[in-house]
Design a protein around this motif. Structure first.
Motif, PDB file in Angstrom:
ATOM      1  N   VAL A 149      25.363 -18.115 -19.448  1.00  0.00           N
ATOM      2  CA  VAL A 149      25.418 -16.677 -19.203  1.00  0.00           C
ATOM      3  C   VAL A 149      26.249 -15.985 -20.271  1.00  0.00           C
ATOM      4  CG1 VAL A 149      26.238 -14.910 -17.602  1.00  0.00           C
ATOM      5  CG2 VAL A 149      25.013 -16.876 -16.749  1.00  0.00           C
ATOM      6  N   THR A 150      27.345 -16.610 -20.676  1.00  0.00           N
ATOM      7  CA  THR A 150      28.173 -16.033 -21.728  1.00  0.00           C
ATOM      8  C   THR A 150      27.386 -15.900 -23.021  1.00  0.00           C
ATOM      9  OG1 THR A 150      30.162 -16.988 -20.742  1.00  0.00           O
ATOM     10  CG2 THR A 150      30.300 -16.308 -23.053  1.00  0.00           C
ATOM     11  N   GLU A 151      26.631 -16.947 -23.387  1.00  0.00           N
ATOM     12  CA  GLU A 151      25.825 -16.888 -24.603  1.00  0.00           C
ATOM     13  C   GLU A 151      24.752 -15.810 -24.502  1.00  0.00           C
ATOM     14  OE1 GLU A 151      24.304 -20.754 -25.215  1.00  0.00           O
ATOM     15  OE2 GLU A 151      26.276 -21.681 -25.557  1.00  0.00           O
ATOM     16  N   GLN A 152      24.113 -15.715 -23.323  1.00  0.00           N
ATOM     17  CA  GLN A 152      23.102 -14.688 -23.143  1.00  0.00           C
ATOM     18  C   GLN A 152      23.715 -13.291 -23.228  1.00  0.00           C
ATOM     19  OE1 GLN A 152      20.949 -15.366 -19.536  1.00  0.00           O
ATOM     20  NE2 GLN A 152      19.944 -17.235 -20.299  1.00  0.00           N
ATOM     21  N   GLY A 153      24.913 -13.130 -22.660  1.00  0.00           N
ATOM     22  CA  GLY A 153      25.581 -11.833 -22.724  1.00  0.00           C
ATOM     23  C   GLY A 153      25.933 -11.448 -24.145  1.00  0.00           C
ATOM     24  N   ILE A 154      26.396 -12.437 -24.923  1.00  0.00           N
ATOM     25  CA  ILE A 154      26.737 -12.150 -26.320  1.00  0.00           C
ATOM     26  C   ILE A 154      25.502 -11.751 -27.102  1.00  0.00           C
ATOM     27  CG2 ILE A 154      27.557 -13.199 -28.468  1.00  0.00           C
ATOM     28  CD1 ILE A 154      29.476 -14.866 -26.773  1.00  0.00           C
ATOM     29  N   ARG A 155      24.393 -12.476 -26.896  1.00  0.00           N
ATOM     30  CA  ARG A 155      23.156 -12.137 -27.603  1.00  0.00           C
ATOM     31  C   ARG A 155      22.648 -10.768 -27.177  1.00  0.00           C
ATOM     32  NH1 ARG A 155      21.751 -17.622 -26.543  1.00  0.00           N
ATOM     33  NH2 ARG A 155      20.371 -16.952 -24.856  1.00  0.00           N
ATOM     34  N   ALA A 156      22.715 -10.508 -25.864  1.00  0.00           N
ATOM     35  CA  ALA A 156      22.249  -9.215 -25.379  1.00  0.00           C
ATOM     36  C   ALA A 156      23.119  -8.084 -25.912  1.00  0.00           C
ATOM     37  CB  ALA A 156      22.237  -9.195 -23.848  1.00  0.00           C
ATOM     38  N   ALA A 157      24.429  -8.296 -25.944  1.00  0.00           N
ATOM     39  CA  ALA A 157      25.326  -7.267 -26.460  1.00  0.00           C
ATOM     40  C   ALA A 157      25.077  -7.037 -27.938  1.00  0.00           C
ATOM     41  CB  ALA A 157      26.783  -7.678 -26.234  1.00  0.00           C
TER      42      ALA A 157
END
Length: 284
Positions: A37-45
């Protein structure tokens, strides 16, 4: 009467080991979910998508339908659950009747039942002394390695420490089967080449596999650790070819070696000398 008490104690110890593996599996899956989730959040941000960055980290990684391949974690199928990650994993696993959760619960029961049955059988065959308990506890540790590496492609350091502790216990209890020089050679005989491969390929070999072979080398000694590695590598190669021909994996996919190395090392601990004798008989 004493034998039955010993076998009962073995079954209870095996069941307790199965529960420990279940707890560790829950913890590792929760950590994998949080990382995903952290990686997805970073990519999304980074892409300007604020919704992905706001997803909570207390989630369960439920991507459970893939084969045991991939040196890095694949894209996760995320199901949001409030609360602590481990508690969320436990709630989702027990309360949500999805096929993925049913498979995980089936694995829990299979792990517990397997170890509860295997411990008494090992104690019956190798006796209730140190050599019997050593093999039983090592089997439990390798079962945890195989299951967790299959699920999240990561081997927890706690299992490496368990194997190292068994090796130290074997030394201090005066085992004459493996000498100290053989243990020292076994510590680096496989792990050092794997470390070199990981350095040359920039991550082509997982750090957990390297530490696993170092700990197993300390316990098994040389050349038994070589036997375990060869058996595991052969098994991994056969499975990789089968999956490749079945179209389940591509040429760029990497094997999660932990389950196969664990199997090879268990065989090497239990029957390493016999296997070595058979191989030398074929070569000479």
């Amino acid at each position: 009467m004493l034998n039955w008490l010993l076998y009962t104690a073995g079954a209870l110890a095996g069941g307790a080991a199965g529960l420990g593996i279940r707890w560790l599996s829950l913890r590792m899956r929760a950590e994998a979910a949080r990382d995903a989730v952290t990686e997805q959040g970073i990519r999304a941000a980074g892409g300007g998508d604020a919704v992905g960055a706001q997803q909570p980290a207390e989630t369960v990684w439920q991507n459970d339908s893939r084969p045991a391949i991939g040196g890095t974690k694949p894209e996760a199928d995320i199901s949001v659950a409030p609360g602590n990650p481990i508690e969320a994993a436990r709630r989702n696993e027990c309360d949500t009747p999805t096929p993925g959760h049913e498979r995980l619960m089936a694995r829990d029961w299979a792990t517990l039942g397997f170890l509860a049955l295997a411990f008494p059988l090992i104690l019956w065959h190798w006796g209730g002394g140190w050599q019997g308990w050593l093999r039983a506890l090592f089997l439990a540790a390798m079962t945890g390695v195989a299951r967790i590496d299959w699920e999240v492609h990561e081997i927890p350091d706690s299992l490496h420490l368990v194997v190292a502790a068994l090796a130290l216990g074997d030394v201090f209890l005066g085992s004459e089967q493996v000498g100290l020089p053989a243990r020292c050679i076994g510590l680096v005989a496989i792990s050092l080449p794997l470390l070199l491969i990981a350095w040359l390929t920039k991550g082509g070999m997982g750090g957990g596999d390297i530490k696993l072979m170092a700990a197993c080398g300390l316990l098994l000694g040389f050349p038994q650790v070589l036997v375990g590695f060869i058996l595991g590598a052969l098994a991994a190669g056969v499975i990789a070819l089968a999956l490749r021909f079945a179209g389940k994996v591509g040429l760029k996919d990497q094997m999660a070696l932990g389950p196969y190395l664990a199997m090879g090392c268990v065989l090497a601990l239990c029957w390493g000398d016999a296997l070595l004798g058979a191989w030398w008989g074929l070569l000479l």
